[in-house]
Design a protein around this motif. Structure first.
Motif, PDB file in Angstrom:
ATOM      1  N   MET A  36      29.121  43.308  26.516  1.00 18.85           N
ATOM      2  CA  MET A  36      28.390  42.436  27.393  1.00 18.85           C
ATOM      3  C   MET A  36      29.376  41.667  28.266  1.00 18.85           C
ATOM      4  SD  MET A  36      25.296  39.944  26.411  1.00 18.85           S
ATOM      5  CE  MET A  36      25.905  38.304  26.204  1.00 18.85           C
ATOM      6  N   ARG A  37      29.115  41.596  29.557  1.00 23.08           N
ATOM      7  CA  ARG A  37      30.003  40.926  30.501  1.00 23.08           C
ATOM      8  C   ARG A  37      29.829  39.414  30.429  1.00 23.08           C
ATOM      9  NH1 ARG A  37      30.480  43.868  36.118  1.00 23.08           N
ATOM     10  NH2 ARG A  37      31.868  42.101  36.254  1.00 23.08           N
ATOM     11  N   GLU A  38      30.935  38.726  30.634  1.00 25.40           N
ATOM     12  CA  GLU A  38      30.870  37.274  30.655  1.00 25.40           C
ATOM     13  C   GLU A  38      30.171  36.807  31.924  1.00 25.40           C
ATOM     14  OE1 GLU A  38      34.328  34.968  29.671  1.00 25.40           O
ATOM     15  OE2 GLU A  38      35.252  36.732  28.770  1.00 25.40           O
ATOM     16  N   LYS A  39      29.481  35.699  31.806  1.00 23.16           N
ATOM     17  CA  LYS A  39      28.766  35.137  32.939  1.00 23.16           C
ATOM     18  C   LYS A  39      29.761  34.572  33.949  1.00 23.16           C
ATOM     19  CE  LYS A  39      25.061  31.906  33.967  1.00 23.16           C
ATOM     20  NZ  LYS A  39      24.137  30.899  33.431  1.00 23.16           N
ATOM     21  N   THR A  40      29.516  34.834  35.219  1.00 20.42           N
ATOM     22  CA  THR A  40      30.355  34.281  36.272  1.00 20.42           C
ATOM     23  C   THR A  40      29.504  33.436  37.200  1.00 20.42           C
ATOM     24  OG1 THR A  40      30.034  36.184  37.722  1.00 20.42           O
ATOM     25  CG2 THR A  40      31.928  36.262  36.222  1.00 20.42           C
ATOM     26  N   LYS A  41      30.187  32.604  37.970  1.00 25.84           N
ATOM     27  CA  LYS A  41      29.498  31.762  38.931  1.00 25.84           C
ATOM     28  C   LYS A  41      30.320  31.745  40.213  1.00 25.84           C
ATOM     29  CE  LYS A  41      27.565  27.174  39.602  1.00 25.84           C
ATOM     30  NZ  LYS A  41      27.338  25.848  39.032  1.00 25.84           N
ATOM     31  N   LYS A  42      29.658  31.923  41.323  1.00 28.94           N
ATOM     32  CA  LYS A  42      30.338  31.960  42.606  1.00 28.94           C
ATOM     33  C   LYS A  42      30.885  30.574  42.940  1.00 28.94           C
ATOM     34  CE  LYS A  42      29.734  33.283  47.377  1.00 28.94           C
ATOM     35  NZ  LYS A  42      29.825  34.665  47.805  1.00 28.94           N
ATOM     36  N   ALA A  43      32.115  30.540  43.476  1.00 28.24           N
ATOM     37  CA  ALA A  43      32.747  29.301  43.913  1.00 28.24           C
ATOM     38  C   ALA A  43      33.447  29.569  45.241  1.00 28.24           C
ATOM     39  CB  ALA A  43      33.758  28.822  42.864  1.00 28.24           C
ATOM     40  N   THR A  44      33.495  28.588  46.080  1.00 32.07           N
ATOM     41  CA  THR A  44      34.136  28.730  47.385  1.00 32.07           C
ATOM     42  C   THR A  44      35.290  27.743  47.482  1.00 32.07           C
ATOM     43  OG1 THR A  44      32.011  29.321  48.366  1.00 32.07           O
ATOM     44  CG2 THR A  44      33.743  28.641  49.870  1.00 32.07           C
TER      45      THR A  44
END
Length: 89
Positions: A1-9
């Motif tokens: 299962m892939r780790e959760k990511t969150k978009k950041a700028t």
């Protein structure tokens, strides 16, 4: 299962972005995201190490802390010696 990511700028200097493009073109990393994450993990680990070092440097100035360390070392002196004999075998 892939780790959760969150978009950041983030804003980066153009020379940093150009260097990233060069590394990407060389095939040394799978993606810019991977490169940024790898660099941040490395830097965060170093910053945490520096923070721990500063805390230890402050702690050694505390006589009660140093007394606790001495007491613990004394309490385990014989246990450590016994364990060391088993390791040498």
């Amino acid at each position: 299962m892939r780790e959760k990511t969150k978009k950041a700028t983030f804003n980066l200097h153009t020379d940093v972005l150009e260097s990233m493009d060069e590394i990407m073109a060389s095939g040394m990393v799978s993606s810019k995201n991977a490169l940024v994450e790898q660099a941040l993990i490395k830097e965060l680990k170093e910053l945490k190490r520096q923070r721990r070092k500063a805390l230890w440097q402050e702690a050694v100035k505390d006589p009660l802390f140093m007394k606790d360390i001495e007491d613990i070392e004394a309490d385990f002196r014989y246990a450590d010696a016994e364990t060391a004999r088993w390791i040498d075998r």
